[in-house]
Design a protein around this motif. Structure first.
Motif, PDB file in Angstrom:
ATOM      1  N   LYS A   1      -2.843  -5.603  -8.043  1.00  0.00           N
ATOM      2  CA  LYS A   1      -2.982  -4.133  -7.502  1.00  0.00           C
ATOM      3  C   LYS A   1      -3.524  -3.141  -8.524  1.00  0.00           C
ATOM      4  CE  LYS A   1       0.635  -2.237  -4.952  1.00  0.00           C
ATOM      5  NZ  LYS A   1       1.670  -1.408  -4.674  1.00  0.00           N
ATOM      6  N   SER A   2      -4.519  -2.192  -7.793  1.00  0.00           N
ATOM      7  CA  SER A   2      -5.082  -1.340  -8.980  1.00  0.00           C
ATOM      8  C   SER A   2      -4.529  -0.024  -8.452  1.00  0.00           C
ATOM      9  CB  SER A   2      -6.559  -1.301  -8.968  1.00  0.00           C
ATOM     10  OG  SER A   2      -7.210  -2.591  -9.275  1.00  0.00           O
ATOM     11  N   LEU A   3      -4.044   0.885  -9.307  1.00  0.00           N
ATOM     12  CA  LEU A   3      -3.534   2.133  -9.074  1.00  0.00           C
ATOM     13  C   LEU A   3      -4.698   3.326  -9.573  1.00  0.00           C
ATOM     14  CD1 LEU A   3       0.054   1.581 -10.565  1.00  0.00           C
ATOM     15  CD2 LEU A   3      -0.933   1.226  -8.340  1.00  0.00           C
TER      16      LEU A   3
ATOM     17  N   HIS B   1       3.743   2.953  -5.026  1.00  0.00           N
ATOM     18  CA  HIS B   1       2.437   3.125  -5.868  1.00  0.00           C
ATOM     19  C   HIS B   1       2.846   2.523  -7.379  1.00  0.00           C
ATOM     20  CE1 HIS B   1      -1.283   5.341  -6.650  1.00  0.00           C
ATOM     21  NE2 HIS B   1      -0.915   5.452  -7.871  1.00  0.00           N
TER      22      HIS B   1
ATOM     23  N   LYS C   1       0.837  -1.338   0.075  1.00  0.00           N
ATOM     24  CA  LYS C   1      -0.183   0.107   0.159  1.00  0.00           C
ATOM     25  C   LYS C   1       0.642   1.217   0.052  1.00  0.00           C
ATOM     26  CE  LYS C   1      -3.916  -2.143   2.381  1.00  0.00           C
ATOM     27  NZ  LYS C   1      -4.810  -2.375   3.511  1.00  0.00           N
TER      28      LYS C   1
ATOM     29  N   PRO D   1      -3.313   2.634  -3.491  1.00  0.00           N
ATOM     30  CA  PRO D   1      -3.480   1.546  -4.237  1.00  0.00           C
ATOM     31  C   PRO D   1      -4.669   0.257  -3.628  1.00  0.00           C
ATOM     32  CG  PRO D   1      -1.311   1.998  -3.840  1.00  0.00           C
ATOM     33  CD  PRO D   1      -2.090   3.001  -3.020  1.00  0.00           C
TER      34      PRO D   1
END
Length: 226
Positions: free
Chosen positions: A112-114, A92, A89, A119
């Motif tokens: 992981k979605s940015l 990034h 977390k 995140p």
């Protein structure tokens, strides 16, 4: 289970920077118990490799601008997903972890979605433990960093992805399967202790229903229905 794998990270991508543990919990709301896990469970954190356009000549995007490889050296037997998530977390970029003890290593990661300020981390998947000197294979063939990231994550899944299925879709499917598995365990316990026949019949019906759904979710080549 898919075959356990360790990758031979490109020499050009070597970063080799040690990162103090405090960097991952000195900012933000981190519980004392989690800080203690960092202290008690981790010997060293290394930012080992940076997979990027300038290191491996694969184009990045806003969703996967780079891929970082972090090595977590343990003090004891293992490091929890909670600790990995705390590290994830704060960085990034997508991360692939190698968790290493004295004689063994495992690879772990969560999608992981940015697309937000913080995140978003999905479920963690991992290989089995392997010998530290186990053979390593080259990185999967990929046209860009997003496709490389998909391939790396796919190698961690406990089952193979279905034809045409993305890693994100496979992760959601396996999350549903895990939820069903927990429900199956609960129903089995209730069935063993239920004294009433009519209630036993209903529990068996619910159990069979969930077992069927679980089998469908974990089948890598489900049958099509007309």
């Amino acid at each position: 289970m898919t075959e356990p794998v360790l990758y031979r990270w490109p020499v050009n991508a070597a970063f080799g920077r040690s990162v103090p543990k405090t960097k991952f919990y000195e900012h933000g709301n981190v519980r004392t118990a989690l800080r203690e896990k960092f202290v008690d469970d981790i010997q060293r954190i290394a930012w080992a490799y940076k997979l990027a356009d300038d290191t491996i000549r694969l184009r990045g995007t806003t969703t996967v601008p780079e891929i970082q490889v972090f090595t977590i050296e343990t003090k004891g037997a293992d490091v929890s997903d909670e600790v990995l998530a705390a590290i994830d977390k704060t960085v990034h970029f997508p991360i692939i972890f190698e968790v290493a003890s004295i004689e063994r290593v495992r690879m772990a990661a969560a999608r992981k979605s940015l697309d937000g300020k913080t995140p978003r981390i999905a479920t963690y998947f991992t290989t089995e433990w392997q010998a530290a000197d186990a053979p390593r294979r080259p990185l999967p063939t990929a046209l860009d960093l997003p496709s490389l990231y998909e391939a790396l994550l796919a190698s961690l899944l406990p089952v193979a992805t279905r034809v045409g299925e993305t890693v994100s879709e496979a992760t959601e499917r396996l999350d549903r399967a895990r939820k069903l598995q927990r429900e199956i365990v609960t129903l089995e316990k209730k069935l063993r202790t239920e004294p009433q026949l009519n209630r036993k019949i209903e529990l068996r019906r619910q159990l069979k229903e969930r077992e069927t759904a679980f089998a469908e979710l974990t089948d890598t080549a489900p049958s099509t229905r007309g």
